[in-house]
Design an enzyme around this catalytic site. Structure first.
Site, PDB file in Angstrom:
ATOM      1  N   HIS A   1     100.931  -1.837  57.465  1.00 50.45           N
ATOM      2  CA  HIS A   1     101.646  -1.291  58.624  1.00 50.45           C
ATOM      3  C   HIS A   1     101.572   0.229  58.689  1.00 50.45           C
ATOM      4  O   HIS A   1     102.014   0.834  59.667  1.00 50.45           O
ATOM      5  CB  HIS A   1     103.113  -1.767  58.623  1.00 50.45           C
ATOM      6  CG  HIS A   1     104.003  -1.081  57.645  1.00 50.45           C
ATOM      7  ND1 HIS A   1     104.331  -1.614  56.408  1.00 50.45           N
ATOM      8  CD2 HIS A   1     104.674   0.100  57.722  1.00 50.45           C
ATOM      9  CE1 HIS A   1     105.153  -0.802  55.779  1.00 50.45           C
ATOM     10  NE2 HIS A   1     105.373   0.252  56.554  1.00 50.45           N
TER      11      HIS A   1
ATOM     12  N   ASP B   1     101.019  -7.573  53.953  1.00 54.18           N
ATOM     13  CA  ASP B   1     101.154  -6.155  54.311  1.00 54.18           C
ATOM     14  C   ASP B   1     100.433  -5.294  53.282  1.00 54.18           C
ATOM     15  O   ASP B   1     101.048  -4.639  52.442  1.00 54.18           O
ATOM     16  CB  ASP B   1     102.643  -5.793  54.389  1.00 54.18           C
ATOM     17  CG  ASP B   1     102.877  -4.403  54.982  1.00 54.18           C
ATOM     18  OD1 ASP B   1     101.930  -3.832  55.550  1.00 54.18           O
ATOM     19  OD2 ASP B   1     104.014  -3.901  54.857  1.00 54.18           O
TER      20      ASP B   1
ATOM     21  N   SER C   1     106.977   3.905  52.669  1.00 52.29           N
ATOM     22  CA  SER C   1     106.075   2.779  52.932  1.00 52.29           C
ATOM     23  C   SER C   1     104.671   3.047  52.403  1.00 52.29           C
ATOM     24  O   SER C   1     104.149   4.161  52.512  1.00 52.29           O
ATOM     25  CB  SER C   1     105.995   2.505  54.436  1.00 52.29           C
ATOM     26  OG  SER C   1     107.163   1.886  54.905  1.00 52.29           O
TER      27      SER C   1
END
Length: 603
Positions: free
Chosen positions: A401, A449, A545
């Site tokens: 992402h 992911d 992230s």
């Protein structure tokens, strides 16, 4: 509602923190991990065991190497087909592909005679006393009973054409009254249990007063037994008594009775990965637990005069004899170990400089130079948007992402960065060649992911040069680390009260088991990993992230266990962070970057 959610979180941490039980702590039927059994692990499952040096690990299974993939160094061996092979590894690789071509002896095929094993005095073809004829020996000889264990018996039965191995080593045989033999005339044999022929085992002729008879065997036939409520079903279809599971002895023949254990009985030790190994494998110079603890603290144990690996166990292991004579064949186990030592070695997960380990500080602490040399920042335009993990060569691991393949030209990878407002002298800036996002990434559920970034090499260079970076190791097995293991997260994400953070910070978190109770219908256990603290004070947040969740093994080697993926309400104890479980993607990673870059073992 929040109170109930918090209670669930604390309960999960409490259950995770329970110590690993010994066999005495658990009822017999609870020694075996039933959930693990569903995976049908065997001696060829590299999630649980190391592959043999003539095998390699592909998608969790040890498969045959081609002979040319073996190391060239070694001495010739002869196979039962009369053909010579350059090394033992070449022969075993060929046998792996053609099981009928078994090992015969060391050296060329000029020796007279062939190795042979047979059974005598049995009531059926599946049983009897064991006789062997060694190469260059004129007569058949019996095996001494006090050197006979399940390891040797399984090898003998496989050699005789019974692929499920041994059923019993205590059979009753119709011994002829004409048999007059002194116990000192029998042979002692030692196998590790991974051999496919007794010819690979060590044979010694000893004078001994401790012998108590001759070795016999009852080999297992496919229709030998019917399952009962008190039997354990091996993956190969064999049935053994339930009490023989998780005792460190390979009763199944395919090791499936020792690979899904919560505790071990008898003279066996439990690996952190849920595998029972014989006690004599500890501190024997060879790593048997994939988590490495069987060869840790050995010097400390020696100083405390704790003998390990010196005598074989009561499950048929040899007694210490008072007098020895000649070694007839040395066996091939030392050669197997030597071949393992020649396989390529990967350097990863070890920092170049060592800092004093600091106590955990609530809220995390700023990192120093060299603390997390695998940590990178991903800059998109003018902003650092995500973190990443250097895994070697020109490759960065991050979250799917965080990146888009179409924007590869706009990304930069910043290495050795501490503070992005005050760049340090060690900072390196790399441009990006391409981005690979997992083909099954789902942006709505955060499944799969994971993404790879390939950096550009500088003009005239054949490899990427990152002098201040060290690659983190990529885990190949989901059993390397367990719930309640303490690991580290790091990054430049938002701090307390959503404050911006400019310096690299780190914090310790505990791995948590299945998080479906916290995130119903959104947590996919195979692909995701939860981690957090009891009070929520250490957590990944916005801006972290793609960064690392790293864990150290018992030898202080660092693995990237997770990639910061998603979560809710940063820093709240009832909402642990969720990470992409990297071990689930080992084959996907190695497919794109090359196995040699990330394979520590089973190459």
């Amino acid at each position: 509602m929040k109170l109930a959610h918090l209670s669930l979180f604390l309960l999960a941490l409490h259950l995770s923190s329970s110590r690993s039980p010994s066999a005495s702590d658990l009822p017999q039927e609870e020694l075996v991990d039933q959930k693990c059994l569903l995976q049908k692990y065997t001696h060829r499952s590299c999630n649980k065991v190391f592959c043999q040096p003539w095998q390699r690990c592909i998608e969790g299974t040890c498969i045959c190497k081609l002979p040319y993939q073996c190391p060239r160094a070694g001495t010739p061996v002869c196979a039962m087909n009369g053909r010579s092979y350059p090394t033992y590894c070449h022969q075993k690789s060929f046998e792996c592909l053609h099981p009928e071509i078994k090992f015969s002896h060391n050296g060329t095929c000029a020796a007279e005679g062939k190795f042979n094993v047979s059974l005598i005095y049995g009531r059926t073809k599946t049983e009897g006393l064991v006789q062997v004829k060694l190469v260059d020996q004129d007569e058949r000889m019996f095996i001494c009973k006090n050197s006979w264990s399940m390891a040797e018996a399984n090898v003998a039965c496989v050699d005789l054409g019974f692929p499920l191995g041994v059923r019993d080593i205590q059979g009753s045989f119709n011994i002829s009254g004409n048999l007059h033999i002194n116990d000192t005339e029998c042979l002692h044999v030692h196998c590790r249990g991974v051999e496919t022929s007794l010819a690979e085992c060590a044979f010694t002729k000893r004078r001994t007063e401790l012998s108590n008879g001759l070795a016999g065997v009852v080999c297992y036939k496919q229709d030998a037994d019917f399952p009962t409520s008190l039997s354990f079903q091996c993956v190969n279809g064999k049935h053994i008594p339930q009490e023989k599971a998780c005792n460190g002895v390979n009763d199944c023949g395919d090791q499936s009775d020792e690979l899904c254990c919560k505790g071990c009985r008898g003279n066996a030790s439990l690996c952190k990965s849920g595998v029972c190994i014989p006690d004599q494998y500890k501190c024997n110079g060879e790593v048997d637990c994939i988590t490495g603890e069987d060869e840790s603290r050995c010097e400390e144990d020696r100083q405390q005069n704790i003998p390990k690996g010196l005598a074989r166990s009561a499950q048929g292991e040899a007694e210490i004899e008072t007098e020895e004579t000649e070694m007839l064949t040395p066996g091939m186990d030392n050669e197997r170990k030597r071949i393992k030592s020649l396989l390529p070695k990967l350097s990863c997960g070890v920092k170049r400089n060592t800092h004093t380990r600091r106590k955990r500080v609530i809220g995390g602490k700023p990192a120093n130079v060299g603390d997390y040399p695998w940590q990178v920042a991903i800059k998109d335009g003018q902003r650092i948007t995500c973190g990443g993990i250097y895994i070697g060569g020109c490759w960065i691991l991050t979250a799917a992402h965080c990146v888009r393949p179409s924007r590869a030209h706009s990304y930069q990878v910043w290495t050795a960065l501490l503070d992005w407002l005050k760049p340090n002298s060690q900072l390196g800036i790399q441009t990006v060649k391409r981005v690979i996002v997992h083909e099954k990434y789902n942006g709505a559920t955060f499944q799969n992911d994971i993404a790879l970034i390939e950096m550009k090499m500088h003009t005239g260079k054949k490899e990427c040069e990152l002098p201040n970076s060290v690659p983190a190791c990529v885990p190949w097995s989901p059993y390397l680390f367990q719930p309640n293991d303490r690991c580290i997260i790091s990054g430049w994400g938002r701090g307390k009260d959503n404050q911006k953070v400019y310096s690299l910070r780190w914090g310790e978190v505990d791995l948590i088991g299945n998080c479906s109770q916290f995130y119903p219908d959104r947590y996919y256990e195979k692909e995701m990993q939860c981690a957090g603290t009891r009070d929520g004070s250490i957590d990944a947040c916005k801006g972290d992230s793609g960064g690392p969740l790293v864990c150290e093994d018992i030898n202080n080697v660092t693995y990237v266990w997770g990639i910061v993926s998603w979560g809710e309400n940063c820093g709240k104890p009832e909402f642990p962070g969720v990470y992409t479980r990297v071990a689930n993607y080992f084959d996907w990673i190695s497919y794109h970057v090359g196995r040699s870059l990330v394979s520590q073992h089973n190459v």
